[in-house]
Design a protein around this motif. Sequence first.
Motif: not given
Length: 782
Positions: A627-639
């Motif tokens: 689920l790296a792309y899900i984590d990455g999208a969530g991280l982008a939302g935080m940033l």
Amino acid sequence: MASTHHLLPVRRCVHPPRKSSSCIHFSPLEHRMAGGLAQIWREWEIQILVLLSFTLQVFLLAFARIRRRKGSALLRILLWLAYLMSDSTAIYTLGHLSLRTRSSGSSEKHYLMAFWAPFLLLHLGGPDTITAYALEDNQLWLRHLLTLAVQVLGAAYVLYQLYVPSTGGSLVMAASVLMFVTGLIKYGERTWALKCANIDSIRKSIDIGVCDPDSDGRRRPYDGRGRRELDAEEVLLGAHYTFNVCKSLFADSLTTSVPEHDAMNQGVELNGGKYMYELIEMQLSLMYDILYTKAAVIHTWYGWCIRVVSPTATLTAFLLFQLDNNGSSDAYRVDAIVTYVLLLGALVVETTSLFRAIGSSWTCAFLHGRRWDLLYGALVRIRRRFKAANSRRWLYSVGQYSLLGFCTRDTTEWRSRITKRVGLGDWWNKLHYSSTTEVSQSARDLVLGAIPRRELGDMRNARGRWILQKVGLYDEISWSVDDADFDQSILIWHVATDVYLCCREPPPPEAEDDQSAHDLLAETVRELSNYMMFLYVVRPEMLPGPVRGSRYNNNCHGLVTLWQQRSPELEGRDDYGARTPREHLARLLLREYGDDSDDHGSGTSSSSRRHADASSIQIEDNNPHGLAYIDGAGLAGMLLSDEWGVPDVLQMIAEVWIEMLCYAARHCSEVAHSKQLSNGGELVTAIGLLVEYTARSNFHRDGLAAANGTAPAGTSMADGDASTRAAEISTTDADADRRAAEISTADGDANADASTRAAEISTADADASTRTPKLSVDPDVC
């Protein structure tokens, strides 16, 4: 009737003879052509093979230098074939020659063939520009030594067969002996160069004496010069003087000395921070010479003797043959032409090698070190006229690979379909969907400015921790750096970077003056992100730890599935043509996994909490879909949110990538760095040297070396700075204790806040089950 029958085509049947459809018809012209080619090969095979062997040597001499850079793939394939064929052709020809001479005796027709045997030994010695194609060739120097013994005996046997019961002149015999000795020496030189290029031999060759604090009498590269900026030749001279440090790094035993430290500091004072990058470029080029050419042998006393003796002996053999050339038959005249080609060709090749050795930077460094300033000045003026030092600068480009761009590709494209059917799909995807781009000056400046601000332990092991702690986000998103495997971190931050760059808001009108600088930084961040992804996909051996292909494939499957399911509904929108498919996928990821609201500028706290609570589950290796792309999208939302108060998110992302580059460079094996030098090298290798040089030279934040700082004599990486190593160990232990504490307190936190956490986890599970596409797509889709 006889003539008519003669003109009819010859008919030969292939089993079964009853069926006319299986009969193959050959015309008389085809018969004559096939017979003619076979007859030509039978009569002239030795001549053809000898000339082919010589042609391969000329090709290697002319084009072997392209391996310093990322050149044409076709030319590299041709060079690889020429390298493999050169030895095989010479060995086969020498064996065939020994059989031919034994069966034919010492007739005039084959009289000159014995003279060709020493030239085949000379060809086996190879040109100075290439000894090994791969690093493993250096490990096989004993095999080359055995081959040397066998081929020398074979050449001696050929000479014995024809010249002991001699029917020719004694001058050709003398010329044959001269070329035999020259070929033996050149072949032995190549074998010795392979041995000297071993990592163990390099480690033993490091001049420990230069670390003696009493070595103040040793000349510095920039002694007696003014404050003028250094040119390429002077930087290259400094690379030679400090090359001992580079060799020790590749031998995993960093050794520095006071003169080397002073030379680096003086160079930085004259050229600024860019001096270190230029110095490292040229040192890596010199390291390529040691590993893959005869440089380790050429620039020794016996190497120079060989450079002088070889063309002299060849010229003498040519004159002896000219005096004895008195054959009259047609066969003798043809063989004489072949012999002239071999003699003149060998003379040109050996003379070219001599002049290349004289004009090389190794000779310049030798003359400067011996204080022969007149000769050094004359040689440097010639080199400056031809801009010879610029050929040592090879870090012009880096690889690029975009995961989102690859997953939005056209899977129906005919080349992809064909390569997939023949089992070359992965190879084609890596070749076609990766690219190269020029290393931007902004990327160099960013790296050169960011590394000196960190301590040695942070440069080697931070992986993003240092900058996240500085901006106060480490506790919230440590799951994306320290708490995840390194390959997982690369995937998470690559997706997060792409989503952030595609979805960020443009600056307000009052900040238009900074727009160009902001866009330049954004391009630099994308360049670093795509380069790390390129290493992950195309050069996994350049990354530390296990780089799991299954993790990458699972993320590709998920992204392709998401794009195939959701792209049809996007095609009907008015703004579909205004963005690339990669940008549409990035916005789709942000909408699906990065935020619970339509406006990404508000309300991402639930997403951050979900990631903070579920990170320990998501980063586990047993995640079947990755689920790296899900984590990455969530991280982008935080940033993309404004709630964290980070003044410059883009700069923070850039420094995270720089720390990941430093971590990869430090923890990649020396063997991997050495192997990649034969393919043009990688930026990550230069970053590794820059990290160590920066730490050992005590650089300040401005990138300049300390004026009063001195490196301790004989500093070894094996020992190092005790305080630095202790800090690294304590940091590592502290990280381990912290992670253990987080795991051990997880149950306590759950018990203390059971109802709240149960609700959040169930909500996260519900969201995940709703938003995560089912991976029912064809497993070969990627």
